[in-house]
Design an enzyme around this catalytic site. Structure first.
Site, PDB file in Angstrom:
ATOM      1  N   ARG A  71      37.541  61.090  61.818  1.00 18.53           N
ATOM      2  CA  ARG A  71      38.763  61.843  61.532  1.00 18.53           C
ATOM      3  C   ARG A  71      38.828  62.439  60.127  1.00 18.53           C
ATOM      4  O   ARG A  71      39.848  62.989  59.751  1.00 18.53           O
ATOM      5  CB  ARG A  71      39.984  60.997  61.858  1.00 18.53           C
ATOM      6  CG  ARG A  71      40.228  60.945  63.369  1.00 18.53           C
ATOM      7  CD  ARG A  71      41.514  60.268  63.751  1.00 18.53           C
ATOM      8  NE  ARG A  71      41.470  58.869  63.434  1.00 18.53           N
ATOM      9  CZ  ARG A  71      40.852  57.942  64.176  1.00 18.53           C
ATOM     10  NH1 ARG A  71      40.255  58.280  65.298  1.00 18.53           N
ATOM     11  NH2 ARG A  71      40.841  56.686  63.799  1.00 18.53           N
ATOM     12  N   GLU A 116      39.490  46.462  71.168  1.00 19.22           N
ATOM     13  CA  GLU A 116      39.217  46.327  72.609  1.00 19.22           C
ATOM     14  C   GLU A 116      37.932  45.527  72.834  1.00 19.22           C
ATOM     15  O   GLU A 116      37.569  45.220  73.963  1.00 19.22           O
ATOM     16  CB  GLU A 116      39.070  47.714  73.252  1.00 19.22           C
ATOM     17  CG  GLU A 116      40.387  48.352  73.660  1.00 19.22           C
ATOM     18  CD  GLU A 116      41.297  48.682  72.496  1.00 19.22           C
ATOM     19  OE1 GLU A 116      40.795  49.152  71.456  1.00 19.22           O
ATOM     20  OE2 GLU A 116      42.507  48.432  72.594  1.00 19.22           O
ATOM     21  N   THR A 168      42.970  45.716  64.391  1.00 19.56           N
ATOM     22  CA  THR A 168      42.178  46.555  63.486  1.00 19.56           C
ATOM     23  C   THR A 168      43.025  47.676  62.867  1.00 19.56           C
ATOM     24  O   THR A 168      44.028  48.101  63.427  1.00 19.56           O
ATOM     25  CB  THR A 168      40.985  47.179  64.227  1.00 19.56           C
ATOM     26  OG1 THR A 168      41.463  47.752  65.446  1.00 19.56           O
ATOM     27  CG2 THR A 168      39.928  46.135  64.518  1.00 19.56           C
ATOM     28  N   ASN A 197      46.494  46.680  68.562  1.00 16.31           N
ATOM     29  CA  ASN A 197      46.766  45.645  69.564  1.00 16.31           C
ATOM     30  C   ASN A 197      45.878  44.422  69.327  1.00 16.31           C
ATOM     31  O   ASN A 197      44.918  44.472  68.564  1.00 16.31           O
ATOM     32  CB  ASN A 197      46.451  46.218  70.942  1.00 16.31           C
ATOM     33  CG  ASN A 197      45.018  46.738  71.008  1.00 16.31           C
ATOM     34  OD1 ASN A 197      44.758  47.856  70.552  1.00 16.31           O
ATOM     35  ND2 ASN A 197      44.084  45.949  71.505  1.00 16.31           N
ATOM     36  N   ASP A 225      48.479  47.614  74.872  1.00 11.99           N
ATOM     37  CA  ASP A 225      47.671  48.457  73.975  1.00 11.99           C
ATOM     38  C   ASP A 225      48.548  49.318  73.074  1.00 11.99           C
ATOM     39  O   ASP A 225      48.211  50.454  72.765  1.00 11.99           O
ATOM     40  CB  ASP A 225      46.693  49.336  74.786  1.00 11.99           C
ATOM     41  CG  ASP A 225      45.618  49.965  73.905  1.00 11.99           C
ATOM     42  OD1 ASP A 225      45.349  49.429  72.808  1.00 11.99           O
ATOM     43  OD2 ASP A 225      45.064  51.002  74.303  1.00 11.99           O
TER      44      ASP A 225
HETATM   45 CA    CA Z   1      44.010  49.920  71.065  1.00 10.53          CA
END
Ligand code: CA
Length: 721
Positions: A154, A216, A272, A292, A337
């Site tokens: 990004r 994840e 994170t 999450n 999430d």
């Molecule tokens: Ca996530």
């Protein structure tokens, strides 16, 4: 219906080159261009200059333009009255793979610094697009399996003669702005864990701040500060507690551990810091959002309850030391999430009769938060999209009142959550205009079914989240499928953060439009999934101008000025989490084409034009099905979760990642096996699964994809009738 699948980037590039489709080619990594360009990449950005970025309207010095991350420019040569004369000034085809391009360019003294997929970095003359240098950190292709959401980056940070990039494989690299050669490189992660960096670094007072992704995949989140000159680590703040038996790093971790149960540290914990980081120069605080938990499934993560601090939270630490100051948890004990990693915007708002210094977030959970940024005190919360997981918020604390059926891990039943895992707003940057007092939010209107998965062993290749991808794969029931697909849309919302209400919106038929720029010219710029770059009036949302970008746009535009001329720039290239994972929704709701990674730059009276696009239309020609229904079913259950998060739900690719239904290897079991088991394409990001799957498994996968290809053929035939 026309169907496009691109089997390989090299094949596509070869075709484009043969057809003359590429306008410019880039120099090899690190080689300075011999162009005679006037622009000198000195990157003369001092601490003082960053503090005064707002008055430096000709430049775009940091990813959010200024420390308040408002992404609003005072430039107004391009305005609601002149924008009709806007034309393409130049374009530059980036030497990058045609995956998601999410970078916000930085412009300093006539030079643009921009990153692309696989963490590549480019310096361009911002006046005409001449390549000054290109830097390739050479991320190993097989590290792509550790990126949840495409091999994206990004953006970079620029400071004191250097350009900083976080690489997908967890390095922080300082590049000499003059030469494009690395000066130092620091590994920021434990490479035995599945971390990845996709976010842009931020810099303040000689420190580089960077987080990472992987919630994840089973990691423990943190943010770190490094010395900008040497790359030495100065501090690290973990966002979730580790094993209590090993002792806590600080009092904040000890406090957080009281909100967890079970043995969460064995699962990673998550939380994170993969996107929003904002420095507050007045208070010297650093704000960031956390993701999450790992796994998503709360009953597995923290079986006896607890809020699980500091997951899904906005956290403030001292920028100098990384010491905890305050936190606000958006979604306690999250299992949908709902990362709170989104951009954090600072402003002073008149609330009641008081001027309040606030931090604002349009969070993935669909709620717009306004907090006092000195103390973290809750000011207000209001859904900016339709939500169904909460029915309201405690007016004093902002704590959500959960809907009765929302907790799928407890009920064991599927819950169609709104928003889904893509969020009501994801990482796509929003913009706050002090002139209109409005926040311009790239909003998503999408639900997603959540179903628990129990008992599957953690895999080093899949998401490990206690969520059943097979149970929630695009329903084959035609009525449900129609409603899920048609219901998945997005809009641009002009949101009043004081009144907490929408003032205007532009509705799109597709989700996943790009980031937003607002300007003092009463304009808001946004690219779309359908390959348009559009200017709206900031006060009313009137559509004033649009241009074709040929590729879907997910990144955010910027603006700058050189020689008395204002430019607007945007990086194009469709990709990211929704694009790679959402199957039919992504495939059918973005512009078809070659998805060429490009920088497009506009000015008043610009006369450049994009080359005509030659679209590769690969045939859908699967071999006859020879496997039994049982084998196909077995393949379906391996595909989800092993393949779907890159190749798309139900084997439908919505992005530049190959659509397996079109693969010639479907007719060649040995070739299929050499890739899926043997890792023949690991350099492109497709690892072999021999550690966890066997020959019968990959044959079942092939049978399932052949089955899906025949289903698609039948659908196409029916659609033609
Ligand atoms: Ca996530």
């Amino acid at each position: 219906m026309r169907r496009i699948a691109i089997l390989s980037t090299s094949a596509t590039l070869a075709l484009l080159l043969a057809l003359g489709g590429c306008s410019k080619t880039d120099a090899p990594s690190g080689e300075a261009g011999k162009s005679g360009s006037a622009a000198k990449p000195t990157a003369a950005v001092s601490a003082e200059r960053l503090l005064k970025a707002d008055s430096d309207s000709a430049n775009w010095l940091t990813t959010g333009r200024t420390y308040d991350e408002q992404r609003h420019s005072p430039l107004k040569q391009i305005s609601d009255s002149t924008v009709k004369q806007l034309g393409l000034a130049w374009h530059h085809d980036l030497d990058a793979i045609n995956r998601g391009q999410q970078s916000t360019p930085i412009v300093v003294d006539g030079v643009m610094y921009v990153s692309a997929a696989w963490s590549k970095v480019f310096a361009l003359d911002a006046r005409d697009g001449t390549l000054l240098w290109a830097y390739d950190p050479k991320v190993p292709g097989e590290w792509g399996i550790n990126a949840c959401c495409d091999v994206v980056n990004r953006g970079v940070a620029v400071y004191n003669g250097k350009v900083y990039v976080g690489t997908l494989d967890g390095r922080l690299v300082a590049i000499d702005a003059a030469t494009g050669k690395p000066v130092w490189e620091t590994l920021t992660i434990d490479k035995s864990k599945r971390y990845a960096i996709s976010g842009a670094p931020r810099i303040a007072k000689g420190k580089v701040f960077i987080g990472n992704a992987g919630s994840e995949l089973g990691v423990r989140g943190y943010i770190s500060a490094y010395d900008a000159e040497t790359g030495k680590q100065l501090w690290r703040f973990y966002t979730v507690p580790g094993d209590p038996a090993a002792g806590f790093e600080n009092a904040a971790m000890e406090k957080a551990a009281k909100t967890w149960t079970g043995e969460w540290w064995k699962l990673g914990g998550g939380g994170t810091v993969w996107d929003g980081i904002t420095y507050d120069a007045e208070s010297d605080l650093l704000y960031f959002g956390t993701a999450n938990g790992t796994p998503w499934n709360y009953s597995q993560r923290s079986p006896k309850g607890g809020d699980n601090l500091y997951l899904s939270s906005i956290v403030a630490v001292k920028a100098e030391t990384g010491e905890y100051v305050w936190h606000f948890q958006t979604t306690p004990a999250d299992e949908w999430d709902y990362d709170a990693t989104n951009q954090l915007v600072l402003a002073t708002l008149k609330i009641g009769d008081q001027d309040r210094k606030v931090v604002m977030q349009a969070s993935k959970n669909g709620v717009f938060y306004v907090l006092d940024r000195a103390t973290g005190e809750f000011i207000s919360a209001k859904p900016f999209v339709t939500i169904n997981w909460a029915t309201g918020f405690d007016p004093k604390t902002g704590r959500p009142k959960e809907a009765a059926d929302a907790r799928y891990s407890k009920s064991g039943k599927t819950f169609l959550a709104i928003p889904g895992a893509a969020g009501g707003h994801s990482w796509h940057p929003m913009s706050f205009s002090p002139a209109t007092g409005l926040m311009y939010i790239p909003a998503l209107d999408m639900g997603m079914p959540f179903a628990p998965e129990n008992g599957r062993k953690s895999s080093k290749y899949t998401f490990n989240i206690g969520y059943d991808f097979a149970a929630t794969s695009m329903p084959q029931d035609p009525i449900i499928k129609k409603s899920v697909k048609e219901g998945s849309v997005g809009h641009l919302s002009a949101w009043d953060p004081v009144a907490q209400k929408e003032v205007w919106r532009v509705q799109y038929k597709e989700p996943w439009a790009g980031g937003v720029l607002s300007t003092a010219g009463n304009l808001v710029f946004q690219g779309t999934a359908m390959g348009e770059f559009v200017a709206y009036s900031a006060d009313k949302g009137a559509r004033l101008w649009a241009a074709s970008t040929q590729a879907g746009v997910v990144a955010a535009p910027i603006t700058y000025e050189i020689g008395g001329e204002q430019y607007v720039a945007v990086e194009v290239g469709y990709g990211g989490a929704l694009a790679i994972a959402a199957g039919e929704i992504a495939r059918d709701k973005h512009i078809k084409g070659n998805n060429t990674p490009r920088i497009l730059v506009y000015k008043l009276g610009g006369t450049d034009a994009l080359p005509a696009q030659v679209v590769v239309d690969l045939p859908l020609n699967p071999p006859a099905q020879t496997a039994s229904a049982e084998v196909v079913e077995k393949g379906f259950k391996i595909f989800h979760p092993y393949c779907n998060n890159c190749h798309g739900d139900a084997a439908v690719s919505g992005s530049a990642i190959p659509d397996l239904q079109h693969s010639p290897t479907l007719a060649d079991a040995a070739a299929w096996e050499s890739i899926v088991l043997g890792g023949a394409r690991k350099d492109r990001g497709m690892v072999g699964f021999a550690d966890e799957l066997n020959k019968e498994d990959v044959e079942a996968l092939r049978a399932y994809v052949i089955h899906r290809a025949h289903e698609t053929l039948a659908e196409n035939k029916a659609a033609k009738k």
